[in-house]
Design a protein around this motif. Structure first.
Motif, mmCIF file in Angstrom:
data_model
loop_
_atom_site.group_PDB
_atom_site.id
_atom_site.type_symbol
_atom_site.label_atom_id
_atom_site.label_comp_id
_atom_site.label_asym_id
_atom_site.label_seq_id
_atom_site.Cartn_x
_atom_site.Cartn_y
_atom_site.Cartn_z
ATOM 1 N N THR A 159 -17.038 21.661 -2.098
ATOM 2 C CA THR A 159 -16.464 22.291 -0.824
ATOM 3 C C THR A 159 -16.252 20.598 0.356
ATOM 4 N N THR A 164 -11.256 25.056 5.687
ATOM 5 C CA THR A 164 -11.168 26.548 5.739
ATOM 6 C C THR A 164 -11.306 27.225 4.293
ATOM 7 N N ALA A 165 -12.356 28.249 4.140
ATOM 8 C CA ALA A 165 -12.929 29.889 3.191
ATOM 9 C C ALA A 165 -12.779 30.998 3.658
ATOM 10 N N VAL A 167 -14.167 34.763 3.047
ATOM 11 C CA VAL A 167 -14.835 35.770 2.060
ATOM 12 C C VAL A 167 -14.467 36.947 1.967
ATOM 13 N N VAL A 178 -21.042 33.785 3.673
ATOM 14 C CA VAL A 178 -20.746 32.994 5.013
ATOM 15 C C VAL A 178 -21.219 32.110 5.763
ATOM 16 N N LEU A 181 -21.471 28.898 3.343
ATOM 17 C CA LEU A 181 -19.717 28.386 3.312
ATOM 18 C C LEU A 181 -20.407 26.714 4.709
ATOM 19 N N ARG A 182 -21.189 27.808 5.461
ATOM 20 C CA ARG A 182 -21.378 27.214 6.917
ATOM 21 C C ARG A 182 -22.757 25.855 6.828
ATOM 22 N N VAL A 186 -18.633 24.109 5.610
ATOM 23 C CA VAL A 186 -17.135 24.142 6.111
ATOM 24 C C VAL A 186 -17.422 25.188 7.031
ATOM 25 N N ASP A 188 -15.054 26.317 9.265
ATOM 26 C CA ASP A 188 -13.940 27.312 8.696
ATOM 27 C C ASP A 188 -13.519 28.604 7.946
ATOM 28 N N VAL A 189 -14.279 29.337 8.130
ATOM 29 C CA VAL A 189 -14.393 30.900 7.935
ATOM 30 C C VAL A 189 -13.904 31.889 7.812
ATOM 31 N N ALA A 207 -18.610 33.758 11.031
ATOM 32 C CA ALA A 207 -17.006 33.624 10.812
ATOM 33 C C ALA A 207 -16.491 33.892 11.836
ATOM 34 N N CYS A 234 -11.848 30.496 -1.607
ATOM 35 C CA CYS A 234 -11.659 31.639 -1.756
ATOM 36 C C CYS A 234 -13.220 32.826 -1.785
#
Length: 339
Positions: A159, A164-165, A167, A178, A181-182, A186, A188-189, A207, A234
């Motif tokens: 990542t 941009t991800a 979930v 979520v 990822l942050r 990342v 932008d979720v 998100a 994704c």
């Protein structure tokens, strides 16, 4: 002691059992909290993995306290609070020697082939128990395994802070996804699902865009949000519907798809998305090699159960608790039993 047992034919009952004694290499623990996982409901209905062994005490999302040590246990102390990662393995087969002990040729798993945490005491191999700091609550500790399952799968792909991800699925795995990822940078979720109340929790947890797939076409919504490019990564966390094919559609060229849900039936996909876009598709179904990372994320406050763990029940109310989760009653997302 009290233990809750299922036969895989839809029946669940309470038994009175003798408190176990720890064998060499084991620790006797008092269960402090155990999460109700969707797979537990599947076990009750006989829909568990092929290695499930009935009759069984379910429960693998466990926080416990060490009360007695068996011989040859030196890395735990009486009074330690611990989180369970319940894979019991041989240590000598090829997967074990390569560090993939969760794919052991003689794998046993607490809550699936070995009695799990829906009871008051358990004698478990010491290596399945990880001490947790005081700053982590029992509620958080019993969710370490769940969050680590998502992280283990995500660690299989790269990542970047510019990604941009998406979930797919705002259950506990997706809501931890979520946050994870942050935590990995990342920012932008997108989160998709079918229940507005869960999507709102996801928005509170980081998100940027939520999509109720009953009201919007998720593919069109992601295409609009990403100016037609699709997402870099994704994370599928639903285990239901056509989410796998949705992932393949919304992933951008050379994107990554991470599958974490457990599906009860075959799903139809268009493999041309994988071929034409040269997608990376990986799966993950274990917390292995991610438990310590999740403990640290909880300790730092980068991961929370707030909004995810919504209900607690005493162990004696197991019937009501299982029904609440099965029926998704009263806004339940994750419920915890307290022996």
């Amino acid at each position: 002691m009290r233990a809750i047992v299922t036969d895989g034919d839809g029946e669940v009952w309470e038994e009175r059992r003798e408190r176990p004694e720890p064998a060499p290499g084991e620790a006797l623990v008092r269960i402090r909290a155990v999460g109700i996982c969707g797979s537990d409901l599947g076990l009750v209905e006989g829909e568990g993995p092929p290695w499930t062994d009935y009759p069984l005490v379910p429960g693998h999302e466990v926080c416990a306290e060490v009360v007695e040590l068996g011989e040859e246990v030196s890395d735990l102390s009486v009074g330690d609070r611990v989180a369970l990662h319940g894979f019991v393995y041989c240590g000598t087969c090829t997967p074990c020697r390569e560090g993939r002990y969760y794919q052991c040729d003689d794998l046993k798993e607490v809550g699936f082939t070995i009695d799990g945490g829906y009871r008051e005491y358990a004698a478990l191999p010491a290596y399945t128990l990880t001490p947790i700091p005081d700053a982590i609550s029992d509620e958080e500790a019993c969710q370490i395994d769940s969050a680590a399952c998502t992280l283990h799968a995500m660690k299989r792909v790269e990542t970047d802070v510019t990604d941009t991800a998406a979930v797919l699925g705002p259950g506990s795995l997706g809501l931890y996804g979520v946050q994870l990822l942050r935590a990995r940078g990342v920012e932008d979720v997108i989160l998709t699902g079918t229940r507005d109340e869960r999507l709102e929790v996801g928005a509170d947890l980081g998100a940027n865009r939520t999509v109720n797939v009953r009201e919007e076409d998720p593919v069109a919504a992601v295409e609009e949000y990403t100016d037609g490019e699709g997402v870099d990564i994704c994370v599928e966390a639903a285990g239901a519907g056509d989410v796998v094919d949705t992932c393949l559609q919304i992933a951008k060229k050379r994107g990554s798809v991470v599958l974490t849900g457990v599906f009860g039936e075959r799903k139809e996909i268009d493999p041309n998305h994988i071929v034409s876009k040269e997608l990376e598709v990986v799966g993950g179904v274990t917390a292995s090699h991610a438990v310590e990372d999740v403990i640290e994320l909880f300790r730092r406050g980068d991961l929370t159960t707030e909004g995810v763990v919504t209900h607690e029940f005493p162990l004696a109310d197991y019937d009501d608790a299982l029904d609440a989760v099965r029926e998704r009653r009263d806004g339940v997302i994750k419920a915890v039993l307290r022996p």
